[in-house]
Design a protein around this motif. Structure first.
Motif, PDB file in Angstrom:
ATOM      1  N   MET A   1     -18.182 -25.818 -17.711  1.00  0.00           N
ATOM      2  CA  MET A   1     -18.114 -24.381 -17.466  1.00  0.00           C
ATOM      3  C   MET A   1     -18.291 -23.611 -18.776  1.00  0.00           C
ATOM      4  SD  MET A   1     -17.153 -22.214 -14.763  1.00  0.00           S
ATOM      5  CE  MET A   1     -15.738 -22.658 -13.819  1.00  0.00           C
ATOM      6  N   ILE A   2     -17.740 -24.146 -19.877  1.00  0.00           N
ATOM      7  CA  ILE A   2     -17.812 -23.453 -21.161  1.00  0.00           C
ATOM      8  C   ILE A   2     -19.255 -23.333 -21.639  1.00  0.00           C
ATOM      9  CG2 ILE A   2     -17.125 -23.527 -23.587  1.00  0.00           C
ATOM     10  CD1 ILE A   2     -14.867 -22.789 -21.610  1.00  0.00           C
ATOM     11  N   GLU A   3     -20.058 -24.406 -21.510  1.00  0.00           N
ATOM     12  CA  GLU A   3     -21.451 -24.319 -21.953  1.00  0.00           C
ATOM     13  C   GLU A   3     -22.226 -23.307 -21.113  1.00  0.00           C
ATOM     14  OE1 GLU A   3     -21.405 -27.380 -18.722  1.00  0.00           O
ATOM     15  OE2 GLU A   3     -20.189 -27.144 -20.500  1.00  0.00           O
ATOM     16  N   PHE A   4     -21.866 -23.152 -19.866  1.00  0.00           N
ATOM     17  CA  PHE A   4     -22.521 -22.169 -19.009  1.00  0.00           C
ATOM     18  C   PHE A   4     -22.125 -20.761 -19.425  1.00  0.00           C
ATOM     19  CE2 PHE A   4     -23.072 -19.776 -15.014  1.00  0.00           C
ATOM     20  CZ  PHE A   4     -24.441 -19.966 -14.889  1.00  0.00           C
ATOM     21  N   LYS A   5     -20.917 -20.593 -19.940  1.00  0.00           N
ATOM     22  CA  LYS A   5     -20.468 -19.285 -20.415  1.00  0.00           C
ATOM     23  C   LYS A   5     -21.403 -18.785 -21.516  1.00  0.00           C
ATOM     24  CE  LYS A   5     -16.784 -16.653 -22.465  1.00  0.00           C
ATOM     25  NZ  LYS A   5     -15.807 -16.608 -23.492  1.00  0.00           N
ATOM     26  N   GLU A   6     -21.829 -19.670 -22.392  1.00  0.00           N
ATOM     27  CA  GLU A   6     -22.746 -19.285 -23.467  1.00  0.00           C
ATOM     28  C   GLU A   6     -24.077 -18.787 -22.907  1.00  0.00           C
ATOM     29  OE1 GLU A   6     -22.923 -22.758 -25.925  1.00  0.00           O
ATOM     30  OE2 GLU A   6     -20.861 -22.508 -26.613  1.00  0.00           O
ATOM     31  N   ASP A   7     -24.554 -19.421 -21.837  1.00  0.00           N
ATOM     32  CA  ASP A   7     -25.787 -18.962 -21.186  1.00  0.00           C
ATOM     33  C   ASP A   7     -25.617 -17.556 -20.618  1.00  0.00           C
ATOM     34  OD1 ASP A   7     -26.957 -21.438 -21.724  1.00  0.00           O
ATOM     35  OD2 ASP A   7     -26.441 -22.269 -19.757  1.00  0.00           O
ATOM     36  N   VAL A   8     -24.475 -17.321 -19.995  1.00  0.00           N
ATOM     37  CA  VAL A   8     -24.202 -16.006 -19.402  1.00  0.00           C
ATOM     38  C   VAL A   8     -24.019 -14.966 -20.509  1.00  0.00           C
ATOM     39  CG1 VAL A   8     -22.638 -14.690 -17.914  1.00  0.00           C
ATOM     40  CG2 VAL A   8     -23.258 -17.034 -17.305  1.00  0.00           C
TER      41      VAL A   8
END
Length: 160
Positions: free
Chosen positions: A1-8
């Motif tokens: 989830m954290i790596e996806f936060k960077e994308d968002v």
């Protein structure tokens, strides 16, 4: 989830940049206050990532225009006239601000003459246009998040 936060986070920053660019090309950057007020935030919750973009209260009038019927605040227009260098004295600036407010009360916005400040022929819908421009990336982010959530749920079920 954290790596996806960077994308968002990156998507939010790009949308804010695009909103600012659309404001400039529409000619809505006299003081830069609206552009500077645009900020994005990403919040991670247990089952969601929320991207929020905040803007100054008057973004709604820039986005949708203003219907005829009510005069906008003279002081705001006075400051705009001074910022744009339209008048060289306070008395003249106040007179012009009053005339603009009266025209807005009669006709709404955007006024016909305001299109002279636009580089792209538009004076409204900066948010709508920017979201449409970024639609594929927004949909891609939602799809990717959904796929990652499904994989996480599937892994969780397999462990049980």
């Amino acid at each position: 989830m954290i790596e996806f936060k960077e994308d968002v986070e990156a998507l939010g920053a790009r949308i804010v940049d695009d909103l600012r660019q659309e404001l400039v090309t529409q000619g809505h950057n006299a003081t830069g206050k609206l552009s500077q007020s645009l900020k994005h935030k990403v919040k991670v919750e247990s089952n969601a990532i929320i991207l929020t973009i905040d803007a100054s209260y008057y973004a709604k009038w820039v986005e949708h225009g203003r219907r005829a019927g009510k005069r906008p605040p003279i002081e705001v227009l006075f400051n705009w006239v001074k910022t744009k260098g339209i008048a060289n004295t306070d008395k003249r600036a106040r007179s012009i601000a009053f005339a603009i407010a009266t025209a807005i009360a009669r006709k709404g916005t955007p006024l016909r003459g305001s299109y002279a400040y636009s580089k792209n022929g538009r004076r409204k819908d900066f948010i709508k246009i920017t979201l449409k421009k970024n639609k594929a990336d927004i949909e891609g982010a939602v799809k990717l998040f959904g796929e990652k959530a499904i994989r996480t749920i599937t892994k969780s079920i397999k462990k049980k």
